[in-house]
Scaffold this active site. Structure first.
Site, PDB file in Angstrom:
ATOM      1  N   ASP A 344       0.859  -1.175   0.000  1.00 26.90           N
ATOM      2  CA  ASP A 344       0.000   0.000   0.000  1.00 26.90           C
ATOM      3  C   ASP A 344       0.901   1.233   0.000  1.00 26.90           C
ATOM      4  OD1 ASP A 344      -2.283   1.515   0.105  1.00 26.90           O
ATOM      5  OD2 ASP A 344      -2.523   1.356   2.267  1.00 26.90           O
ATOM      6  N   ASP A 652      -4.215  -2.330   5.144  1.00 27.72           N
ATOM      7  CA  ASP A 652      -4.720  -1.886   6.438  1.00 27.72           C
ATOM      8  C   ASP A 652      -6.240  -1.808   6.492  1.00 27.72           C
ATOM      9  OD1 ASP A 652      -5.128   0.247   4.783  1.00 27.72           O
ATOM     10  OD2 ASP A 652      -3.893   1.666   5.899  1.00 27.72           O
ATOM     11  N   ASP A 656      -8.643  -4.803   1.995  1.00 28.55           N
ATOM     12  CA  ASP A 656      -7.408  -5.557   1.789  1.00 28.55           C
ATOM     13  C   ASP A 656      -7.518  -7.005   2.266  1.00 28.55           C
ATOM     14  OD1 ASP A 656      -5.962  -3.339   0.754  1.00 28.55           O
ATOM     15  OD2 ASP A 656      -5.732  -2.576   2.787  1.00 28.55           O
TER      16      ASP A 656
END
Length: 925
Positions: A344, A652, A656
């Site tokens: 990310d 997070d 995800d």
């Protein structure tokens, strides 16, 4: 059209059971499809019927394995099958000590595995908790507060700042609505929402006419139409994806499973051959069984499952010191084999702290130093600190950003934090770098009135009193420019406004991924205490631009470079916009497909057009993926795995979860991560920092190296033990060792000698070599040859001394004790050779791992008890030895150590020469 109360609505007339792009429909059309009046909502009777038809607004709980099943699964391994069979056979034959010891080994390993596996995924539970408990709805024309579980498609819900969306809704009305969708889409900034339809093919993050379950309203108010509940919501679909994601075996478990299956059939084959040969010779059936058991016990590395588990557990402890909490033991080893990291952006590769990096004011360009919310650094022009006295436009631009601002910068426990909007916080920080204090300015120019930001107008304005009453305004470049007629010059006087030049500056900043805000001012009348949009509609004085970005972490840049040098591809998968993502990726140094010298970012919308067959090629070549939906993250991970990549995935948010579970190793953020992400992951970063991933990969490689060293160290013993038994049978001589003595060797040496390798320091250049190929076997040809060499040396030394002892008149127990001790001593000497599989011991340092010597010393002490204490003599059939016998045994160990040292030295020199020749060839080409 109303549904008749006496008739139950058919599911075919209501769209929730059909595929429907609600975001692309006009709000009125959505209301008609769901047969509801916006002003009255559903009647109680109609809501009850729809709940019966569509169920409650809750997500289906998935059935979990019971604790008993989880424990029994620990026995589901080929090597364990053999040991359990040996336990039963020895028990039936009355060999209770042998049977107890073998079963004890199995039980210890299963208990350790169960303790770790009992911390299994709880992602589904976390998803259910993310649904809100209460909702405000219109039922029968009146407001009601109900449990969110009672919502049905067609309900009209009312939302305001602080509320969570209780289901997926099509926005019917929205006033200045901003929604935090970071948990679902990964976008770091709150999203502005409206009720106008958007394109049908827009990805989740661009569906501005929708509100999704579990996301939160941060600003404004809205009226929404419930279009999906429970499992049909976007978060419900994610739950289904998590449930459907595969639990993949790790490279080590795959290799050990392959090795175990091969060993299983070899051992069973040898046992059958041995039994048949002895039976045809006329041997007693029970004696033949015991002989077969002895062979199985000798060939099986009983200590391997326990040693692997303990080594991985110690690796967990090491990684915790590097801010990586391991939730599953096998993740330790998987990290060492990782060859792709999908990361990310926000907070992992970046600071997650918006920072003003460029300012344009008074016709001059400025850059800033310092990152994040800490008010340290300078505003510079041509690497010289800017002087506000020489550019009044710059001063007023900074003041506008500081005073037309509702955020607060605070220091808490040494950390600088923003209370309020991160964008406004960045404006306060940059003003502080120029020496401007918010409290001082507010005392000099107290705020009288405010026009809050509204999506319709795209700006915020504040009125300030004092010696010179002023209106400050900040907002989008378009909104500010169209209201401005002049620009402030460096001397503080208004001058000509060059809109074309400003637009070029904006284009240049945006091309670097900066979020650009424009600032303006206007003189107010004396005593004025109120402002509205008519006061700011025209004749503003343009002050300048401030471009900000969430900057990359310096340590992340270094970690990415180290990973790429180690042959690990790093890819950015983010919910942020493509331009911003590509700009950050370039600053970090990611390698990928480029066009015109710029990294190419593939968007979620583009991914929708790419088939599964073409996707793996695209994913391998591309480094940046932006505006991706949850199911697309899952597709990207699967595409990489289809090319035999070992994929680590960071995340997070709720979105995800599926990709984290599907990845070979899922890595969740400890600070910003949701419960869903953490529970779906194998590892949690306590500092949300990419550099911690690199550190964990390095530790993982070290753990894998040490595991390989242990396996290379232990296998020759099992080979030697099997060979000596087979040779004794072939020569029709007495057994050189009893089964219980074989168990003694395998278990004590594994714990006291082999486990000392876990403390072996990482070898030099561990991050300079490419990842281990996934198809590479556990043991290379070189290591197999070494295993065979050591196994035969053990056979020669042990059986030679056995024959020597029997020839000179020693008792069988005494000769068997000599053979047992030979194996212990040779393993101790060979342990020194296994501290590195390539480098000679002189290259790594004799005393860099003192634990090896501690282990050898304790092993010799325990072996002395085995030889000389009556209790151990009775338990294991051992016998005291003379000093001269011990001398011969240690001589055998020294011979083996010398031979292996010479073999390693030769191979190391040959390898060094080939490497130098290859490098020289590369330089010539």
């Amino acid at each position: 059209m109303r549904v008749r109360e006496e008739r139950k609505p058919e599911k075919t007339t209501l769209s929730p059971d059909k595929t429907q792009d609600w975001h692309s429909l006009d709000a009125r059309e959505a209301l008609q499809l769901l047969q509801v009046d916006q002003k009255k909502g559903l009647t109680q009777e109609e809501a009850a019927r729809r709940q019966e038809a569509y169920g409650s607004n809750v997500m289906t709980q998935q059935k979990k394995q019971s604790a008993l099943v989880l424990f029994l699964l620990q026995f589901h391994q080929p090597l364990i099958y053999i040991l359990l069979a040996a336990t039963v056979v020895t028990l039936l034959l009355g060999e209770y000590i042998d049977s107890s010891v073998i079963f004890g080994v199995v039980l210890i390993n299963s208990i350790i595995g169960y303790i770790q596996e009992s911390k299994a995924l709880a992602a589904i539970d976390a998803l259910s908790k993310s649904m809100t408990a209460k909702a405000t709805v219109l039922r029968g024309g009146s407001k009601q507060h109900i449990d969110a579980s009672e919502l049905v498609p067609g309900d009209i819900v009312l939302l305001q700042s602080g509320d969570k969306f209780p289901a997926d809704v099509r926005l019917v009305q929205a006033r200045d609505l901003k929604v935090d969708e970071s948990a679902l889409t990964g976008e770091s900034v709150a999203v502005e929402k409206h009720s106008e339809p958007v394109a049908a093919d827009d990805v989740l993050g661009d569906r501005f006419s929708m509100g999704f379950a579990s996301t939160a309203v941060t600003y404004g108010q809205a009226t929404g139409l419930v279009v999906a509940t429970g499992d049909k919501t976007e978060v419900g679909k994610i739950q289904e994806s998590i449930s459907g994601a595969q639990n993949l075996d790790t490279p080590l478990t795959i290799k050990i499973k392959e090795f175990s299956n091969l060993l299983l059939w070899v051992i069973l084959g040898l046992c059958v051959v041995l039994f048949v040969v002895e039976y045809l010779r006329g041997a007693d059936a029970s004696d033949t069984f015991m002989l077969a058991v002895a062979l199985a016990v000798g060939a099986i590395p009983e200590g391997l499952p326990v040693a692997v588990t303990i080594m991985l557990a110690l690796g967990v402890s090491k990684m915790a010191k590097r801010r990586a909490i391991i939730r599953k033991l096998v993740a330790v080893e998987t990290l060492g084999s990782t060859n792709v990291i999908c990361s990310d952006k926000t907070g992992t590769l970046t600071e997650n702290q918006m920072t003003v990096q460029q300012i344009a004011a008074g016709g001059e360009q400025y850059t800033t130093t310092g990152l994040g919310y800490r008010p340290e650094g300078e505003i510079q022009r041509e690497e010289r600190q800017a002087d506000l006295r020489h550019n009044k436009a710059l001063e007023q631009c900074l003041k506008a950003g500081l005073l037309c601002n509702d955020s607060t910068l605070k220091e808490k426990n040494g950390q600088w934090l923003i209370e309020g909007d991160p964008t406004e916080g960045a404006l306060e920080v940059v003003a502080r770098k120029a020496g401007l204090e918010k409290r001082t300015l507010e005392e000099q120019q107290p705020r009288q009135d405010t026009i809050p930001f509204e999506s319709e107008y795209q700006y915020m304005a504040t009125l300030h009193g004092g010696d010179r009453p002023l209106i400050y305004l900040k907002g989008s470049v378009e909104a500010v420019l169209e209201r401005s007629s002049k620009a402030l010059l460096p001397d503080g006087e208004p001058g000509e406004l060059d809109k074309e030049h400003i637009e070029k500056q904006v284009e240049q900043m945006a091309g670097e991924g900066l979020r650009v805000l424009a600032f303006a001012m206007l003189g107010a009348t004396e005593g004025q205490t109120q402002i509205d949009h008519k006061h700011t509609s025209s004749d503003l004085i343009f002050l300048g631009l401030q471009g900000m970005i969430d900057p990359p972490r310096q340590e992340a840049m270094e970690a990415v470079a180290l990973c790429q040098r180690a042959g690990i591809d790093v890819k950015m998968i983010t919910g942020d916009h493509a331009v911003t993502a590509a700009a950050i990726a370039s600053q970090i140094g990611l390698r990928g497909r480029q066009e015109n010298g710029q990294l190419v970012a593939v968007t979620g919308k583009q991914l929708q057009q790419i088939g599964d067959q073409e996707l793996p090629d695209l994913v391998e070549k591309t480094a940046v993926f932006a505006r991706v939906a949850p199911e697309q993250k899952l597709r990207l991970v699967k595409a990489l795995q289809s090319r035999s990549k070992v994929v680590a995935m960071t995340g997070d948010g709720v979105n995800d979860g599926p990709a984290l579970k599907q990845a070979n190793i899922g890595i969740a953020m400890g600070i910003t991560g949701t419960d869903v992400a953490k529970d779906a992951s194998d590892m949690v970063l306590t500092d949300d920092n990419f550099s911690s991933i690199e550190g964990a990969v390095e530790e993982g490689r070290g753990v894998f190296d040490n595991l390989t060293k242990f396996i290379v160290w232990t296998l020759p013993t099992n080979l030697g033990e099997s060979l000596i038994l087979l040779l004794a049978v072939a020569l029709n001589s007495q057994l050189p060792m009893q089964p219980v003595q074989l168990l003694w060797i395998n278990m004590t040496t594994s714990v006291l000698l082999g486990l000392m390798l876990v403390f072996e320091p990482k070898e030099p250049g561990i991050m300079d070599r490419p990842p281990r190929p996934s198809d590479q076997p556990l043991l290379t040809t070189k290591l197999i040859m070494r295993t065979l060499l050591v196994g035969f040396l053990m056979l020669i030394c042990s059986y030679g001394l056995f024959l020597y002892e029997m020839g000179r008149g020693a008792t069988l127990r005494e000769a068997q004790t000599v053979v047992t001790t030979v194996f212990v001593v040779v393993e101790s000497f060979y342990l020194l050779n296994c501290r590195s599989l390539v480098r000679p011991i002189g290259q790594i340092g004799w005393f860099t791992n003192p634990w090896v010597y501690y282990g050898i010393a304790v092993m010799f002490l325990v072996q002395a008890l085995f030889i000389y204490t009556p209790f151990m003599n009775m338990l294991f059939g051992s016998s005291p030895l003379e000093a001269v016998q011990l001398l011969r045994i240690f001589g055998a160990g020294a011979v083996v150590f010398t031979i292996i040292s010479i073999e390693k030295q030769i191979r190391f020199r040959l390898g060094t020469r080939r490497l130098k020749a290859a490098k020289k060839g590369e330089q010539l080409t």
